[in-house]
Design an enzyme around this catalytic site. Structure first.
Site, PDB file in Angstrom:
ATOM      1  N   HIS A 168      -7.309  -5.508  -1.623  1.00 15.48           N
ATOM      2  CA  HIS A 168      -6.084  -4.536  -1.443  1.00 15.48           C
ATOM      3  C   HIS A 168      -5.238  -5.298  -0.349  1.00 15.48           C
ATOM      4  CE1 HIS A 168      -3.768  -0.826  -0.722  1.00 15.48           C
ATOM      5  NE2 HIS A 168      -4.044  -0.721   0.452  1.00 15.48           N
ATOM      6  N   ASP A 171      -9.512  -4.200  -5.694  1.00 13.04           N
ATOM      7  CA  ASP A 171      -8.823  -3.324  -4.769  1.00 13.04           C
ATOM      8  C   ASP A 171      -9.598  -2.152  -4.774  1.00 13.04           C
ATOM      9  OD1 ASP A 171      -7.173  -1.605  -3.352  1.00 13.04           O
ATOM     10  OD2 ASP A 171      -5.290  -2.361  -3.900  1.00 13.04           O
ATOM     11  N   SER A 185       0.829  -1.148   0.065  1.00 14.11           N
ATOM     12  CA  SER A 185       0.110  -0.046   0.054  1.00 14.11           C
ATOM     13  C   SER A 185       0.852   1.170  -0.070  1.00 14.11           C
ATOM     14  CB  SER A 185      -0.746   0.026   1.124  1.00 14.11           C
ATOM     15  OG  SER A 185      -1.943   1.075   1.064  1.00 14.11           O
TER      16      SER A 185
END
Length: 299
Positions: free
Chosen positions: A246, A214, A168
């Site tokens: 995600h 995601d 991320s």
């Protein structure tokens, strides 16, 4: 060979002499004949010849130990995972950062898994849970500096063969770190998030891992633009995980591990035995919705 008691001594002596010569000649050509041939060229090949099973397994061929690192070294502390074998020379180093509001625990599984394939890996927490990608980039590099200069295992690491990874915002940080430090050998953003998607100046071999479902760092506005912005001359690859979200990279995943290990082995170790897992780009794997890559790989 068994030598009978009535065999003339002169014959045995001559035969042993011939065998000794052959052994000498064979030893001199072993770099060509043995499976570790590429080591003579790169000097960094580590471990046995890889197979599909070996790079998908929960652990690679190296036994691993670990040591913890406190905060105050430019990042929020972490854990160094390293091969216990000291007979193979130095290993490449990898730093892995978590994402927004995450700690080391979210990316801890990469430590022992990657280390078991012949890397010294530091998984870190960041100084603050809210740290932006640019800050995470600096912390990744601080972690690598700590491993190579100050850690108890610094003698096991080759400071010319380093890579960064992150999930991320940690993935966005890994890309920024690679942009700032073109001497890095590899970068792997895992469902990376970064507001600036232009990495047209990137010069570090990059493996982009994205997820089809995601909604935090949507593929269409993050990973895919990252990949498409990078120069075609760059060794790069893009993998879209089928049906994944995600947070897929924070859980042990054989597909992510398989291709991350292959990418790191190929570009950190210059181990061409892993070319076949990356080029031609894999197809037909159930877990992968799409895979692109700029084959052929540089030799």
């Amino acid at each position: 060979m068994t030598t009978r008691s009535h065999t003339p001594v002169r014959y045995v002596t001559s035969l042993l002499a011939v065998l000794a010569v052959l052994a000498f000649l064979f030893a001199g050509s072993s770099a060509v004949l043995t499976p570790g041939a590429d080591a003579a060229e790169s000097g960094h090949e580590r471990g046995p010849d890889p197979t599909e099973d070996s790079i998908e397994a929960e652990r690679g061929p190296f036994a691993v130990d670990s040591t913890t690192v406190g905060s105050g070294n430019g990042f929020g502390g972490g854990t160094i995972h390293y091969p216990t074998d000291t007979s193979r020379g130095t290993f490449g180093g990898v730093a892995v950062a978590p994402g927004f509001m995450e700690t080391e625990s979210q990316i801890s599984w990469y430590g022992p898994r990657l280390a078991s394939h012949g890397f010294v890996v530091i998984t870190i927490s960041t100084n603050g849970l809210w740290d932006a990608p640019a800050s995470r980039a600096g912390q990744l590099m601080s972690a690598l500096r700590y491993v190579t200069a100050d850690s108890d295992v610094r003698d096991r690491v080759d400071d010319d063969r380093l890579a960064v990874m992150g999930h991320s915002m940690g993935g966005g940080g890994a890309l920024i770190a690679a942009r700032r430090n073109p001497a890095l050998e590899a970068v792997i953003p895992l469902t990376g998030w970064n507001p600036n998607t232009d990495f047209s100046d990137l010069a570090v071999p990059t493996f982009v891992v994205s997820a089809e479902n995601d909604w935090i760092a949507p593929d269409a506005s993050h990973s895919r633009p990252f990949y498409e912005s990078m120069p075609e001359s760059l060794d790069k690859a893009y993998m879209l995980l089928d049906g994944a979200g995600h947070f897929a990279p924070v859980f042990p995943d054989d597909t992510i591990a398989k291709y991350s290990v292959s990418w790191l082995k190929r570009f950190v170790d210059n181990d061409t035995r892993y070319d076949r897992f990356l080029c031609p780009p894999p197809s037909g794997e159930r877990a992968i919705a799409e895979y692109q890559g700029t084959c052929p790989l540089d030799s």
